[in-house]
Design a protein around this motif. Structure first.
Motif, PDB file in Angstrom:
ATOM      1  N   UNK A  26      39.931  36.967  54.908  1.00 12.81           N
ATOM      2  CA  UNK A  26      39.665  35.789  54.089  1.00 12.81           C
ATOM      3  C   UNK A  26      40.465  35.833  52.798  1.00 12.81           C
ATOM      4  N   UNK A  27      40.415  36.945  52.112  1.00 14.77           N
ATOM      5  CA  UNK A  27      41.084  37.064  50.811  1.00 14.77           C
ATOM      6  C   UNK A  27      42.606  36.995  50.937  1.00 14.77           C
ATOM      7  N   UNK A  28      43.152  37.525  51.995  1.00 10.60           N
ATOM      8  CA  UNK A  28      44.599  37.517  52.217  1.00 10.60           C
ATOM      9  C   UNK A  28      45.349  38.000  50.980  1.00 10.60           C
ATOM     10  N   UNK A  29      44.850  39.061  50.369  1.00  6.91           N
ATOM     11  CA  UNK A  29      45.492  39.658  49.207  1.00  6.91           C
ATOM     12  C   UNK A  29      45.048  39.101  47.871  1.00  6.91           C
ATOM     13  N   UNK A  30      44.268  38.045  47.866  1.00  4.63           N
ATOM     14  CA  UNK A  30      43.806  37.440  46.604  1.00  4.63           C
ATOM     15  C   UNK A  30      42.593  38.189  46.070  1.00  4.63           C
ATOM     16  N   UNK A  31      42.498  38.306  44.769  1.00  6.03           N
ATOM     17  CA  UNK A  31      41.340  38.933  44.135  1.00  6.03           C
ATOM     18  C   UNK A  31      40.425  37.903  43.495  1.00  6.03           C
ATOM     19  N   UNK A  32      40.668  36.638  43.757  1.00  5.42           N
ATOM     20  CA  UNK A  32      39.899  35.544  43.155  1.00  5.42           C
ATOM     21  C   UNK A  32      38.708  35.168  44.034  1.00  5.42           C
ATOM     22  N   UNK A  33      37.901  34.250  43.539  1.00  8.42           N
ATOM     23  CA  UNK A  33      36.704  33.813  44.269  1.00  8.42           C
ATOM     24  C   UNK A  33      37.046  33.232  45.644  1.00  8.42           C
ATOM     25  N   UNK A  34      38.193  32.589  45.743  1.00 13.78           N
ATOM     26  CA  UNK A  34      38.659  31.979  46.989  1.00 13.78           C
ATOM     27  C   UNK A  34      40.107  32.416  47.216  1.00 13.78           C
ATOM     28  N   UNK A  35      40.577  32.412  48.434  1.00 14.38           N
ATOM     29  CA  UNK A  35      41.959  32.834  48.675  1.00 14.38           C
ATOM     30  C   UNK A  35      42.955  31.942  47.952  1.00 14.38           C
ATOM     31  N   UNK A  36      42.515  30.743  47.595  1.00 13.19           N
ATOM     32  CA  UNK A  36      43.393  29.767  46.940  1.00 13.19           C
ATOM     33  C   UNK A  36      43.236  29.754  45.424  1.00 13.19           C
TER      34      UNK A  36
END
Length: 187
Positions: free
Chosen positions: A54-64
Motif C-alpha cells: 500500500x505505502x509503495x515507499x511512502x511514509x505519509x498517511x496515504x501513498x499519495x
C-alpha cells in the motif's frame, strides 16, 4: 438457472468491479483453487505485505501524500481528512483502476473494499513476526484482519496504517480481498 450467492456474492456487479461480500474462508478457498488451476502459489497477503504494498515507499498517511481526495480513491468523500476537500461520494464500489495506481503500480489500495489479510487479529504489534509472515494464533475462530477501507468509509479508515478486525464469516458489501502470488525463484 439462478446462481448461488457464493457463485456471485457481490452487491455491485460489473466486469471490472472488485468482488465483495466474500468472507475470509471463501477468499482463502479462492486462492487455493487458483493455485491448483495455475500451479502457482496464490494466497492472501500478510498484514505486513499489505501495508508495504500500500505505502509503495511512502511514509505519509496515504501513498499519495498526507491527505486523500475523491479523485484519488473511492471512499465517503462527504468527509475529509486533514486539509483535504470534500468530494463526490459514489455510494458503491467503482471499477478497479478508476484511480491512479501507487508507485508499485497497484490500484485501489485506499478505499473501494476492505481487503482480508492472512493474519489473525492482534490488538497491537507486541510479539509480531519481524519478517513479512502472517501472524497467526492457535484459535481458528480468532477475528481476522482487514486493511484499506471501503467505498462507505471515512477517509481516516483508508489510511495506509489503518486496520480493523472482523469475524471470519462476515460477508459485507464493503469487504473483498486481494490475492498475492508467491515468487518462484530458480537459479
Amino acid at each position: 438457472m439462478e446462481q448461488s450467492p457464493e457463485a456471485e456474492p457481490s452487491d455491485f456487479n460489473g466486469q471490472n468491479r472488485p468482488v465483495e461480500q466474500v468472507d475470509w474462508d471463501a477468499a482463502v478457498e479462492f486462492c487455493q483453487r487458483l493455485s491448483r488451476k495455475t500451479g502457482r502459489d496464490y494466497r492472501l497477503p500478510s498484514e505486513a505485505e499489505w501495508e508495504y504494498a500500500c505505502r509503495a515507499g511512502a511514509g505519509s498517511a496515504f501513498h499519495c501524500g498526507e491527505t486523500l481526495t475523491a479523485d484519488l480513491a473511492n471512499y465517503d468523500a462527504d468527509y475529509t481528512f486533514s486539509s483535504g476537500p470534500k468530494g463526490k461520494y459514489r455510494g458503491e464500489t467503482t471499477e478497479v483502476g478508476s484511480f491512479p495506481a501507487n508507485d508499485f503500480g497497484l490500484y485501489d489500495m485506499h478505499g473501494n473494499v476492505w481487503e482480508w489479510c492472512q493474519d489473525h487479529w492482534h490488538e497491537n504489534y507486541k510479539g509480531a513476526p519481524t519478517n513479512d509472515s502472517a501472524w497467526l494464533s492457535d484459535n481458528e475462530n480468532a477475528m481476522r484482519l482487514l486493511r484499506g477501507g471501503s467505498w462507505a468509509d471515512l477517509p481516516v479508515f483508508c489510511r495506509s496504517a489503518d486496520r480493523v478486525r472482523s469475524a471470519r464469516d462476515d460477508r459485507l458489501n464493503g469487504i473483498g480481498f486481494r490475492a498475492v502470488c508467491a515468487a518462484s525463484w530458480t537459479l
